[in-house]
Every structure is written in structure tokens, then in C-alpha cells.
Design an enzyme around this catalytic site. Structure first.
Site, short mmCIF file in Angstrom:
data_model
loop_
_atom_site.label_atom_id
_atom_site.label_comp_id
_atom_site.label_asym_id
_atom_site.label_seq_id
_atom_site.Cartn_x
_atom_site.Cartn_y
_atom_site.Cartn_z
N ASP A 50 20.53 35.26 0.77
CA ASP A 50 19.14 35.02 0.38
C ASP A 50 18.96 33.51 0.22
O ASP A 50 18.82 32.99 -0.89
CB ASP A 50 18.85 35.76 -0.93
CG ASP A 50 19.03 37.25 -0.78
OD1 ASP A 50 18.06 37.94 -0.46
OD2 ASP A 50 20.17 37.74 -0.96
N SER A 78 23.94 44.38 2.92
CA SER A 78 22.74 44.47 2.11
C SER A 78 22.64 45.88 1.55
O SER A 78 22.99 46.85 2.23
CB SER A 78 21.51 44.18 2.98
OG SER A 78 20.33 44.63 2.32
N GLY A 128 22.15 45.66 -8.19
CA GLY A 128 23.01 46.83 -8.14
C GLY A 128 23.18 47.39 -6.74
O GLY A 128 22.89 46.71 -5.75
N GLY A 145 29.52 42.29 -0.38
CA GLY A 145 28.83 40.99 -0.50
C GLY A 145 28.73 40.57 -1.97
O GLY A 145 29.05 39.44 -2.33
N HIS A 146 28.28 41.51 -2.80
CA HIS A 146 28.22 41.21 -4.24
C HIS A 146 29.63 40.89 -4.78
O HIS A 146 29.80 39.98 -5.59
CB HIS A 146 27.67 42.41 -5.01
CG HIS A 146 26.26 42.80 -4.66
ND1 HIS A 146 25.96 43.97 -3.99
CD2 HIS A 146 25.07 42.18 -4.90
CE1 HIS A 146 24.65 44.07 -3.84
NE2 HIS A 146 24.08 43.00 -4.38
N LEU A 185 26.07 47.96 -5.53
CA LEU A 185 26.96 46.86 -5.17
C LEU A 185 27.77 47.16 -3.92
O LEU A 185 28.20 48.29 -3.68
CB LEU A 185 27.91 46.56 -6.35
CG LEU A 185 27.21 46.18 -7.66
CD1 LEU A 185 28.25 45.87 -8.74
CD2 LEU A 185 26.28 44.99 -7.48
N GLY A 229 23.96 34.22 -3.53
CA GLY A 229 24.44 34.40 -2.16
C GLY A 229 23.60 33.64 -1.14
O GLY A 229 22.37 33.61 -1.22
N GLN A 230 24.29 33.06 -0.17
CA GLN A 230 23.63 32.40 0.97
C GLN A 230 22.79 33.41 1.76
O GLN A 230 21.84 33.04 2.44
CB GLN A 230 24.69 31.77 1.88
CG GLN A 230 24.20 31.21 3.19
CD GLN A 230 23.31 29.99 3.02
OE1 GLN A 230 23.40 29.28 2.02
NE2 GLN A 230 22.43 29.76 3.99
P1 AMP Z 1 20.73 41.64 -4.66
O1 AMP Z 1 21.46 42.72 -5.41
O2 AMP Z 1 20.40 42.01 -3.27
O3 AMP Z 1 19.57 41.08 -5.44
O4 AMP Z 1 21.77 40.44 -4.53
C1 AMP Z 1 22.38 39.88 -5.66
C2 AMP Z 1 23.10 38.63 -5.23
O5 AMP Z 1 24.07 38.96 -4.23
C3 AMP Z 1 22.18 37.57 -4.60
O6 AMP Z 1 22.60 36.28 -5.01
C4 AMP Z 1 22.39 37.79 -3.12
O7 AMP Z 1 22.14 36.64 -2.35
C5 AMP Z 1 23.85 38.14 -3.09
N1 AMP Z 1 24.17 38.89 -1.88
C6 AMP Z 1 23.64 40.05 -1.46
N2 AMP Z 1 24.15 40.39 -0.25
C7 AMP Z 1 25.02 39.42 0.10
C8 AMP Z 1 25.85 39.18 1.23
N3 AMP Z 1 25.89 40.01 2.27
N4 AMP Z 1 26.61 38.07 1.24
C9 AMP Z 1 26.56 37.18 0.20
N5 AMP Z 1 25.80 37.35 -0.89
C10 AMP Z 1 25.04 38.45 -0.94
#
Ligand code: AMP
Length: 290
Positions: free
Chosen positions: A150, A185, A31, A36-37, A33, A147-148
């Protein structure tokens, strides 16, 4: 957009989509969001007919000294973004259905989880693998997008999908960045203006490594010393690691003569930030994903 909170609700929603002949893509998130998400949702929409997004801040992937309590939560704003992005189902499981009393089974990947973030964040990938396996079992999508950003997490998930025969295709989406280069992020919200300035040095270090690689440098020591030089000069940046590893098994590499992951993690003020790039030592190109 449909909302689901329980396992029967999400299973019924996905069953209906599949009964209507739709290929279902899944984007798991914690969340808060951001663009990127949404780039993952976009890729999901390109690759399937209906998109399920989950929002769940997973307690088991945070260490005792980490930011689970402070992690930003903004469910209604997230729901609005999902709705606007054309998401079919938003799944927001509750703690009591993810980890009911007496929960005692965890999924642990033991090779790719060890280096990089695995060193400083004991138990982190065990929590990630457990929650992702559960979410994939609950949602039952045809494909899932990660996402790349992570990169290690993405490799670990590809591995558990393979090792545990999970019936899902995994796709990776490139890192989405703010115009100044900072990888997007949810934790960037913790940064004030000067910390944000310092945080840009992570991308600058990676860019300098990319530039030297593009000119022909292949020695990992030489490439790393360029990046470390930049990070050392940065104010308020506590480097956790900057490493170049072979991209498949995340093993050490002396020369970039195959595909290599360059990964960085640092604390900048209150935020632990990560970033990475992929050098293809065979073609000489910089790649967007592993
Ligand atoms: P998170 O909410 O941070 O757990 O991220 C959820 C998904 O979004 C994961 O697959 C992350 O790798 C991806 N994600 C987060 N930030 C980015 C970004 N800046 N670019 C690409 N993917 C992202």
C-alpha cells in the site's frame, strides 16, 4: 501472547514492555492475516524487542459501495498466527471504543492522498489517517511498520507522522508475493481460479515496465504504454489506473529521472487489487520500498 481489547488494556501492556526496557514495534492490520502481514511482523521483530499487532477492520476507510461487510474476518486464526510469529500483544479494539457515539474528529492529509486511490476512493485516506493516528496514540510504540504493498498509504502515513509530530519511527517492508507473483492480499480470497489468473497481469504489466526501464527507457509515456498494452489484453481486468509518479510527493513525471512509483489498481471480478514497483531513475535500479 497477551490480548488487549480496550485502550487502558493496551496502554498498560505497552507500559509494562517499556518498563522492562523493551523497544516496542507496532504492526496495524485489518486481520485475515497472510504471509505479507507476517513479513511485517518479522521485520518488526528484527527492529525491536517486542511486537504489538492490531486487528481492526476500520469502517471509516470503506466507501458506501465497498466491501466492509464482506471483508474477511477470522480473528482466532489470526491470533494463532500471531502467537506462532512471536507477537507479544494482540490488540483488537472494538468499534465502540474506536468510534464512540458523538465521534466527530478526523485526520485529513491533503496532498499525497489526492492522486491514485484518492481519486476513486473518496474519504478512504481520511479514514486511514484517522484510524492510524488513533492507533498510534493508543499503543504508543517506538516504531510502526507498514507495507510497500500500500505504497500511497505508506507515504501518507509518513507525512502525517511528520506533520503532526507523532513520536514514532516509520519503517516500510517490501511487497510479499505468492510464488506466481501475485501480491498477497486479504482480498485475494475473493478470486476464483480464472480471476486469479487474470489478476497476475497486474504484476506482469509492472514486470514489463521494469524490464523496459532496466534496458534504459525513461519516458513515462513509453513505459506506461507497455504496461497498458498488457492490461488491455487481459480478460476480466477493469483497469482503474496505471500511473508513474515521482515517489516523494506523488506528482506527475514525464521522465523517470528520479525515484518513481509505478502504481496500478484494477478490479478483477469481485476484488479491487493494487500493486506497484519503484524505479530509481538515478541509480537505474528497481527498489523494494519507497
Ligand atoms: P491490511 O490488513 O490490508 O490493512 O494491511 C496491513 C498492513 O500490511 C499494511 O501496512 C499493508 O501495507 C501490509 N501488507 C498487506 N499486504 C502486504 C503484502 N503483500 N506485502 C507487504 N505488506 C503487506
Amino acid at each position: 501472547m497477551q490480548r488487549a481489547q480496550t485502550i487502558p488494556e493496551i496502554r498498560a501492556a505497552v507500559k509494562d514492555l517499556k518498563a522492562a526496557g523493551k523497544r516496542v514495534a507496532f504492526v496495524p492490520t485489518m486481520g485475515s492475516l497472510h504471509a505479507g502481514h507476517l513479513s511485517l511482523v518479522e521485520k518488526a521483530r528484527e527492529s525491536a524487542d517486542a511486537v504489538v499487532v492490531s486487528v481492526y477492520v476500520n469502517p471509516t476507510q470503506f466507501g458506501p459501495d465497498e466491501d466492509f461487510d464482506e471483508y474477511p474476518r477470522q480473528l482466532e486464526a489470526d491470533a494463532k498466527l500471531c502467537e506462532e510469529a512471536g507477537v507479544a500483544v494482540l490488540y483488537t479494539p472494538r468499534d465502540d471504543s474506536m468510534y464512540p457515539p458523538g465521534f466527530s474528529t478526523f485526520v485529513q492529509e491533503e496532498l499525497l492522498s489526492a492522486p491514485l486511490c484518492g481519486r476513486g476512493r473518496a474519504g478512504h485516506f481520511r479514514g486511514v489517517c484517522t484510524v492510524v493516528t488513533k492507533l498510534l496514540n493508543q499503543v504508543g510504540p517506538d516504531l510502526a511498520i507498514f507495507g510497500q504493498k500500500d505504497a500511497q498509504q505508506a507515504r501518507v502515513i509518513q507525512q502525517i507522522v511528520r506533520d503532526l509530530d507523532l513520536p514514532v519511527e516509520v519503517l516500510l517492508a517490501p511487497i510479499s508475493r505468492d510464488p506466481d507473483g501475485l501480491a498477497r492480499s486479504s482480498r485475494n480470497q475473493y478470486l476464483d481460479a480464472s480471476q486469479r489468473e487474470s489478476a497476475l497481469t497486474l504484476r506482469q504489466a509492472l514486470a514489463a515496465i521494469e524490464a523496459s526501464f532496466a534496458k534504459g527507457e525513461r519516458s513515462t509515456d513509453a513505459l506506461l504504454s507497455i504496461g497498458k498494452g498488457i492490461l488491455k489484453k487481459a480478460e476480466g481486468v477493469q483497469l482503474e489506473y496505471l500511473e508513474i509518479l515521482e515517489a516523494k510527493l506523488l506528482q506527475p513525471l514525464h521522465r523517470v529521472d528520479r525515484v518513481a512509483l509505478v502504481a496500478v489498481a484494477a478490479e478483477v471480478g469481485p476484488a479491487r487489487l493494487i500493486d506497484n514497483t519503484v524505479l530509481d531513475g538515478v541509480s537505474g535500479e528497481i527498489r523494494a520500498t519507497l
